[in-house]
Design an enzyme around this catalytic site. Structure first.
Site, PDB file in Angstrom:
ATOM      1  N   CYS A  77       0.822  -1.207   0.000  1.00 15.96           N
ATOM      2  CA  CYS A  77       0.000   0.000   0.000  1.00 15.96           C
ATOM      3  C   CYS A  77       0.858   1.260   0.000  1.00 15.96           C
ATOM      4  O   CYS A  77       1.757   1.395   0.829  1.00 15.96           O
ATOM      5  CB  CYS A  77      -0.911  -0.009   1.224  1.00 15.96           C
ATOM      6  N   CYS A  86      -3.617  -0.903   8.840  1.00 13.67           N
ATOM      7  CA  CYS A  86      -2.797  -2.122   8.888  1.00 13.67           C
ATOM      8  C   CYS A  86      -1.565  -1.865   9.756  1.00 13.67           C
ATOM      9  O   CYS A  86      -1.128  -0.735   9.893  1.00 13.67           O
ATOM     10  CB  CYS A  86      -2.318  -2.527   7.493  1.00 13.67           C
ATOM     11  N   GLN A 287     -18.665 -11.815  10.398  1.00 15.42           N
ATOM     12  CA  GLN A 287     -17.209 -11.826  10.234  1.00 15.42           C
ATOM     13  C   GLN A 287     -16.816 -11.112   8.947  1.00 15.42           C
ATOM     14  O   GLN A 287     -17.424 -11.322   7.893  1.00 15.42           O
ATOM     15  CB  GLN A 287     -16.690 -13.267  10.214  1.00 15.42           C
ATOM     16  N   TYR A 316     -23.531 -14.941  22.598  1.00 18.19           N
ATOM     17  CA  TYR A 316     -23.025 -13.886  21.702  1.00 18.19           C
ATOM     18  C   TYR A 316     -23.111 -14.351  20.248  1.00 18.19           C
ATOM     19  O   TYR A 316     -22.124 -14.370  19.526  1.00 18.19           O
ATOM     20  CB  TYR A 316     -21.589 -13.507  22.051  1.00 18.19           C
ATOM     21  N   GLU A 337     -28.063 -13.088  21.920  1.00 16.79           N
ATOM     22  CA  GLU A 337     -27.422 -11.888  21.343  1.00 16.79           C
ATOM     23  C   GLU A 337     -28.125 -10.643  21.872  1.00 16.79           C
ATOM     24  O   GLU A 337     -29.356 -10.593  21.921  1.00 16.79           O
ATOM     25  CB  GLU A 337     -27.491 -11.940  19.818  1.00 16.79           C
ATOM     26  N   CYS A 412     -11.369 -13.086  19.765  1.00 14.70           N
ATOM     27  CA  CYS A 412     -10.607 -12.149  18.943  1.00 14.70           C
ATOM     28  C   CYS A 412      -9.521 -11.461  19.756  1.00 14.70           C
ATOM     29  O   CYS A 412      -8.865 -10.545  19.268  1.00 14.70           O
ATOM     30  CB  CYS A 412     -11.531 -11.105  18.310  1.00 14.70           C
TER      31      CYS A 412
END
Length: 456
Positions: A77, A86, A287, A316, A337, A412
């Site tokens: 990039c 990033c 996702q 979740y 949820e 995550c």
């Protein structure tokens, strides 16, 4: 007597980099004092100018790489050095996968107190570029022109972006089309310092067949030139099937508000994971890397080891992605949820996929799980995919009270995963293995799925 810090702000030091930090920065030492250097890689000797000094660490800006790592590559990039989207484009992809595994190992060793826990090699992406099916970029003004893009590292300065290398092509088309329309119609841009203006963020989603959803996030209930906006975006984006306005009037950094208006087209777009179709609305969790989501969910299904007679709870659950994967192999699945529109999507997804053994409950897992337990619900397998903060103690304790045979923990955040592994260990559950999955190539983030079983 106050201990003397061996580095000074503004001065340059030569530092050997030992490892990567959790945000992708190089971590080394200057005279035994920890220094984080953005852009430096393990094994490198660098010169860094100290930008910030704290009691136990400092942050430095990379001045020069004296001795480069064999894993250093030229970023693809052109705005990578400025953009904060990033963190690892300067590291070869194979080395990124190794670093992400090490991040998980470090967390489960240091926080989870499990140096013996097997952590497998990271499952990498076949295509580590242009993978993101969702973008949400802030909007600003610079030199009289509208700019849309990521924030610069550690700031709220927007880096104007034309072709983000990790976004799907459709999302790049959206941000460029919206920029043109805003300039053409002279729609005001939100000023977060003075809380004036209209357009705050642009959110885009790309569906399975390249269909586009555009969501304009405004600080006002009205969208100026609404008819012209619709007409111009339909012309510039022929693959757009949904145009929506989200209203966010609060003076905070939360991107989406509670109210969403459909301006034109369909309320959802369609995406596919494996053999399942999913309807996704603007506020739904889904996702961002569809291909790697299938890899992740397949591993979760493998760890669940369902035989067809189990009751499964998916805490979740979002739009029901993992829930529906599991439902085809279990007797009954209950998804929980807190976001109501996501539950509506999940119920529609179940109907559209012909799945009748999944039910969905709206609410906070911290409140719903204990209620289910009091009602006599027991789970053979629990699957959990919590926010970055991990699970609350109440949720983990309720898991243990239900006495499932297995807990499949999708995470995550290696730090909160490791913390919850340690808590569950005290509650009678032991982690057997962890599988990292690279959902977010070129960034410092890593997803993991852990198999946790009840102790005999």
């Amino acid at each position: 007597m106050k201990k003397q810090v061996p580095v000074e702000k503004g001065k340059t030091y030569r530092i050997h980099i030992d490892r990567l930090g959790t945000s992708g920065e190089g971590v080394g030492r200057a005279d035994g004092f920890t220094v984080f250097v953005t852009g430096a890689l393990p094994g490198e000797d660098v010169e860094a100018r100290i930008a910030e000094v704290k009691k136990t660490y400092a942050r430095g800006q990379l001045v020069q790489v004296v001795k480069a790592s064999k894993d250093r590559v030229v970023p693809l990039c052109p705005i990578y050095a400025d953009c904060g989207g990033c963190q690892l484009q300067h590291l070869s992809y194979a080395a990124q996968l190794r670093a992400k595994r090490q991040q998980v190992i470090d967390a489960v060793t240091r926080i989870g107190k499990r140096p013996d826990l097997p952590v497998h090699a990271t499952l990498g992406a076949v295509e580590p570029w242009h993978y993101r099916n969702k973008m949400q970029f802030p909007v600003g003004r610079e030199k009289g022109q509208t700019i849309i893009g990521c924030f610069a590292q550690g700031s709220h300065r927007i880096i104007d972006t034309r072709d983000c290398q990790i976004q799907a092509a459709g999302n790049n088309a959206i941000l460029n089309a919206v920029r043109d329309v805003v300039n053409e119609l002279r729609i005001s841009v939100y000023d977060e310092d003075h809380h004036r203006g209209v357009l705050r963020h642009v959110m885009g989603r790309v569906g399975e067949k390249g269909d586009l959803m555009v969501c304009l996030v405004t600080a006002t209930p009205q969208l100026p030139h609404e008819r012209e906006v619709i007409k111009l975006l339909r012309k510039k984006l022929p693959q757009m099937v949904s145009l929506q306005q989200n209203i966010q009037t609060y003076h905070n950094n939360v991107i989406l508000g509670r109210e969403t208006r459909l301006l034109w087209g369909r309320p959802t777009i369609l995406d596919r994971i494996g053999r399942l179709d999913f309807h996704i609305s603007p506020r739904s969790f889904f996702q961002v890397n569809t291909a790697q989501a299938e890899v992740l969910y397949s591993k979760a299904l493998e760890y669940a080891n369902l035989q067809g007679e189990e009751t499964v709870i998916d805490a979740y659950c979002g739009t029901g992605t993992i829930t529906l994967f599991l439902a085809r192999h279990a007797r009954e699945v209950i998804g929980i949820e807190i976001v109501k529109p996501a539950i509506h999507d999940a119920e529609k997804n179940a109907r559209d996929n012909g799945i009748k053994n999944a039910q969905f409950l709206v609410g906070d897992a911290t409140e719903v799980m204990p209620r289910l337990y009091r009602q006599g619900v027991r789970a053979d397998v629990v699957v959990v995919d919590p926010p970055r903060a991990g699970c609350t103690p109440t949720v983990l304790e309720t898991f243990a009270h239900m006495q499932p045979q297995r807990i499949v923990y999708v995470s995550c955040n290696p730090a909160s995963l490791a913390r919850d592994i340690a808590i569950l260990d005290d509650l009678g559950y032991t982690a057997q293995e962890v599988q990292p999955v690279d959902m977010f190539p070129m960034t410092s983030h890593v997803e993991s799925v852990a198999l946790i079983v009840r102790k005999e």
